[in-house]
Motif scaffolding. Structure first.
Motif, PDB file in Angstrom:
ATOM      1  N   LEU A 392       0.829  -1.213   0.000  1.00 18.22           N
ATOM      2  CA  LEU A 392       0.000   0.000   0.000  1.00 18.22           C
ATOM      3  C   LEU A 392       0.862   1.261   0.000  1.00 18.22           C
ATOM      4  O   LEU A 392       0.575   2.229  -0.711  1.00 18.22           O
ATOM      5  CB  LEU A 392      -0.932   0.004   1.218  1.00 18.22           C
ATOM      6  N   LYS A 393       1.902   1.247   0.821  1.00 18.71           N
ATOM      7  CA  LYS A 393       2.771   2.426   0.884  1.00 18.71           C
ATOM      8  C   LYS A 393       3.479   2.659  -0.446  1.00 18.71           C
ATOM      9  O   LYS A 393       3.677   3.810  -0.873  1.00 18.71           O
ATOM     10  CB  LYS A 393       3.791   2.261   2.010  1.00 18.71           C
ATOM     11  N   ALA A 394       3.888   1.578  -1.113  1.00 21.14           N
ATOM     12  CA  ALA A 394       4.519   1.724  -2.430  1.00 21.14           C
ATOM     13  C   ALA A 394       3.539   2.324  -3.438  1.00 21.14           C
ATOM     14  O   ALA A 394       3.907   3.180  -4.262  1.00 21.14           O
ATOM     15  CB  ALA A 394       5.019   0.361  -2.918  1.00 21.14           C
ATOM     16  N   GLU A 395       2.286   1.884  -3.366  1.00 20.35           N
ATOM     17  CA  GLU A 395       1.261   2.439  -4.258  1.00 20.35           C
ATOM     18  C   GLU A 395       1.038   3.918  -3.961  1.00 20.35           C
ATOM     19  O   GLU A 395       0.839   4.725  -4.876  1.00 20.35           O
ATOM     20  CB  GLU A 395      -0.033   1.659  -4.096  1.00 20.35           C
ATOM     21  N   ILE A 396       1.084   4.284  -2.673  1.00 20.38           N
ATOM     22  CA  ILE A 396       0.909   5.695  -2.295  1.00 20.38           C
ATOM     23  C   ILE A 396       2.078   6.539  -2.810  1.00 20.38           C
ATOM     24  O   ILE A 396       1.887   7.657  -3.308  1.00 20.38           O
ATOM     25  CB  ILE A 396       0.779   5.820  -0.764  1.00 20.38           C
ATOM     26  N   LEU A 397       3.297   5.992  -2.706  1.00 17.53           N
ATOM     27  CA  LEU A 397       4.456   6.718  -3.232  1.00 17.53           C
ATOM     28  C   LEU A 397       4.314   6.968  -4.727  1.00 17.53           C
ATOM     29  O   LEU A 397       4.604   8.064  -5.223  1.00 17.53           O
ATOM     30  CB  LEU A 397       5.737   5.925  -2.955  1.00 17.53           C
ATOM     31  N   ASP A 398       3.878   5.957  -5.451  1.00 15.08           N
ATOM     32  CA  ASP A 398       3.699   6.108  -6.896  1.00 15.08           C
ATOM     33  C   ASP A 398       2.610   7.125  -7.215  1.00 15.08           C
ATOM     34  O   ASP A 398       2.758   7.949  -8.126  1.00 15.08           O
ATOM     35  CB  ASP A 398       3.359   4.755  -7.530  1.00 15.08           C
ATOM     36  N   LEU A 399       1.519   7.079  -6.451  1.00  9.43           N
ATOM     37  CA  LEU A 399       0.442   8.060  -6.653  1.00  9.43           C
ATOM     38  C   LEU A 399       0.918   9.465  -6.320  1.00  9.43           C
ATOM     39  O   LEU A 399       0.560  10.439  -7.006  1.00  9.43           O
ATOM     40  CB  LEU A 399      -0.774   7.687  -5.796  1.00  9.43           C
ATOM     41  N   ASN A 400       1.724   9.611  -5.275  1.00  5.71           N
ATOM     42  CA  ASN A 400       2.275  10.929  -4.930  1.00  5.71           C
ATOM     43  C   ASN A 400       3.185  11.442  -6.030  1.00  5.71           C
ATOM     44  O   ASN A 400       3.196  12.638  -6.345  1.00  5.71           O
ATOM     45  CB  ASN A 400       3.043  10.856  -3.611  1.00  5.71           C
ATOM     46  N   ARG A 401       3.971  10.520  -6.608  1.00  6.78           N
ATOM     47  CA  ARG A 401       4.834  10.920  -7.722  1.00  6.78           C
ATOM     48  C   ARG A 401       3.993  11.420  -8.892  1.00  6.78           C
ATOM     49  O   ARG A 401       4.284  12.466  -9.490  1.00  6.78           O
ATOM     50  CB  ARG A 401       5.683   9.728  -8.162  1.00  6.78           C
ATOM     51  N   GLN A 402       2.915  10.671  -9.206  1.00  4.39           N
ATOM     52  CA  GLN A 402       2.029  11.102 -10.284  1.00  4.39           C
ATOM     53  C   GLN A 402       1.409  12.455  -9.960  1.00  4.39           C
ATOM     54  O   GLN A 402       1.299  13.331 -10.828  1.00  4.39           O
ATOM     55  CB  GLN A 402       0.925  10.056 -10.496  1.00  4.39           C
TER      56      GLN A 402
END
Length: 596
Positions: A392-402
């Motif tokens: 989940l945290k990895a997905e959040i990091l990717d979403l934050n990058r986007q």
């Protein structure tokens, strides 16, 4: 500001050159008959201009002859004496060995020789190159050039043969138009600040568009709606909070209850339903198989006839035929019914296979869920929940990058629109400024009138200097010779007339800035080359006229280029010839040494 004296620490090899207030002529005499028809004579006339550029702090260039042939010139130290606007003088010292260390000395009288002046006698001694340019810029005080420094337009004061190819774009302006058009507009009286701003904003706009394209490429096929990204982040963060609370408490009861509910309420119900359906289908299949077996006809007329014959009973003729017809009828009905039963059995077999596969899958999931509930190792549960949290945290990091990329794109889009609007506004202001400069009392109008006056006096043809904005909104400068009808002609396309346009332009600009803090000198190499005799006489007359008005023209020529005749207007005065070079040995060259 005018030139006063150029000398070196080796006067025997490089003789001092003293400049005068009027016309300054560097004359090359071709004395040997075999050299009369040569195009170049290697006397050093053009080198005078290159030395002046060097002493006015040209940058270090390995191709420059002093540095390229350092074995010959490394011991040379050069001095340039300049007269300032207030009548005082400044001497610049620059050595070949330490080309980036410059010294300055202000003094009251001309004609000094500071070759042996000790270091303590210099006002600024061995100053670093960049600082030296600042000092000289302040001493020269060419404030009419501001915001440009003294070196920006020196190419128009030091025209070499290569600089006659274009009236406006000098050889040293090999870069983009932003490097020289604002300066040229400034000296012609236009608002150069508008032009500089436009080039700067266009550069920034190009950079912003390139950055935006890079960001779009980096995003790829990701979500391009920042609102949707924010929504996904909200959901993901909520899940993270729940799992983090679970891990922090090291309590899996809620997770157990969820698994139990899934097992009881979902998995078992689905499995029970599928089992019930499988049972029903199995029973139906058994009945179909039984029906197919019951439909077999056991009575055989031939065997019956044999049996009756043994018993002494007659079984032939019509009786046998009736049985055979009845059997045929029943067989037809049975075959049709059997076909329907077989198709139904095949459908049931397909359904049973599908149901069996689903039951296997659900059984595996049920087993895994039961494993979680019945696991005695709580650390396995902790690890599984931790893995889910990490995902989940990895997905959040990717979403934050986007999200960051999308925010940057939004900001870039806003800036691109703003820059585009500002560029359009600047274009309108530049157009208005160009239109205003066509008024007869402007500096540009005075320069173009004098430019035409010089050209017309020399070749008896009118010339026009024009400035307009092109389709991109940038200034275009043109210098043209007109025909007898006043229309544009191609005469300026030839090298001879193009050189004349260059000379006329430089002189007109200097003369019209005579009342300003602006350079007074100009160096033109090979000024009379390829002109016919009558035009040479007239050009020399114009140069002398402008020199009498306060300019300091420095020209180089070969004696053979002077028009023949005894006319006083053609004869060079002794005071005008500041240096005579010739082809009779090393003593006649600028540097009294063998050619390099």
């Amino acid at each position: 500001m005018k030139l006063s004296k150029l000398y070196s620490n080796k006067p025997v090899v490089f003789r001092p050159i003293t400049f005068v207030t009027g016309v300054n002529v560097v004359l090359g005499e071709i004395r040997l008959p075999e050299n009369q028809n040569k195009d170049t004579h290697n006397l050093g006339k053009s080198t005078v201009g290159r030395l002046l550029d060097f002493m006015l702090l040209a940058g270090r260039d390995p191709k420059f002859f002093l540095l390229k042939h350092s074995n010959l010139f490394n011991d040379f130290v050069f001095f340039l004496e300049i007269q300032l606007f207030d009548g005082t003088f400044v001497t610049i010292r620059r050595s070949v060995a330490e080309v980036t260390k410059i010294s300055f000395k202000k003094h009251e009288t001309a004609g000094q020789d500071y070759n042996r002046l000790p270091e303590s006698g210099w006002d600024h001694s061995s100053v670093a190159f960049d600082r030296s340019k600042e000092i000289l810029d302040g001493l020269l005080d060419w404030r009419s050039l501001k915001p440009y420094d003294f070196r920006k337009g020196l190419g128009y004061q030091l025209r070499s043969q290569d600089d006659y190819r274009d009236v406006f774009q000098l050889r040293r302006f090999a870069g983009g138009h932003a490097d020289w058009k604002p300066y040229l507009a400034h000296v012609l009286g236009f608002n150069s600040e508008l032009i500089s701003k436009r080039y700067e904003k266009e550069k920034r706009l190009k950079e912003r568009k390139a950055t935006a394209q890079t960001l779009k490429h980096e995003l790829g096929d990701s979500v391009d709606d920042i609102s949707k990204v924010d929504g996904l982040l909200l959901l993901k963060r909520q899940e993270v909070e729940k799992k983090q609370i679970l891990l922090d408490a090291f309590d899996f009861r809620n997770r157990d209850r969820q698994a139990n509910k899934q097992l009881v309420d979902e998995l078992d119900e689905q499995i029970a339903a599928l089992n019930s359906k499988r049972y029903s289908l199995t029973q139906s299949r058994k009945k179909i198989v039984a029906s197919l077996e019951e439909d077999a006809i056991m009575f055989n007329p031939d065997e019956a006839a044999k049996l009756f014959q043994e018993a002494g009973i007659l079984f032939h003729g019509q009786i046998k035929r009736d049985y055979e017809q009845l059997i045929a009828f029943n067989r037809a009905i049975t075959d049709e019914r059997r076909q329907y039963l077989i198709e139904e059995r095949n459908d049931i077999d397909t359904d049973l296979k599908r149901i069996t596969a689903e039951l296997n899958s659900l059984g595996k999931l049920r087993s895994e869920t039961l494993s979680f509930l019945t696991s005695a190792d709580v650390f396995a549960k902790y690890k599984r929940a931790s893995d889910e949290l990490a995902t989940l945290k990895a997905e959040i990091l990717d979403l934050n990058r986007q999200r960051d990329l999308l925010l940057r794109l939004q900001l870039l889009a806003t800036e691109i629109r703003r820059l585009s609007d500002e560029i359009a506004q600047l274009r309108q202001e530049i157009d208005a400024d160009v239109n205003n400069q066509h008024n007869p009392d402007t500096l540009f109008s005075r320069i173009r009138l004098l430019f035409n006056e010089i050209v017309e006096e020399v070749i008896d043809r009118k010339a026009i200097l024009s400035v307009h904005t092109n389709k991109e909104g940038h200034l275009e400068f043109k210098a043209e010779i007109l025909d007898e009808s006043g229309n544009s002609s191609s005469a300026d396309a030839g090298f001879t007339y193009r050189k004349l346009l260059c000379i006329a332009f430089d002189l007109a600009v200097l003369r019209c800035h005579l009342e300003d803090k602006f350079p007074r000198f100009v160096f033109h190499d090979g000024v009379f080359e390829s002109l016919d005799p009558r035009k040479k006489v007239k050009l020399l007359g114009e140069i002398r006229r402008l020199a009498n008005e306060g300019l300091q023209p420095v020209i180089t020529l070969i004696d053979a280029e002077l028009p023949s005749g005894d006319a006083e207007t053609v004869k060079l005065e002794d005071a005008e010839i500041i240096l005579t070079l010739h082809d009779e040995g090393d003593d006649g060259r600028l540097f009294r040494m063998p050619p390099w």
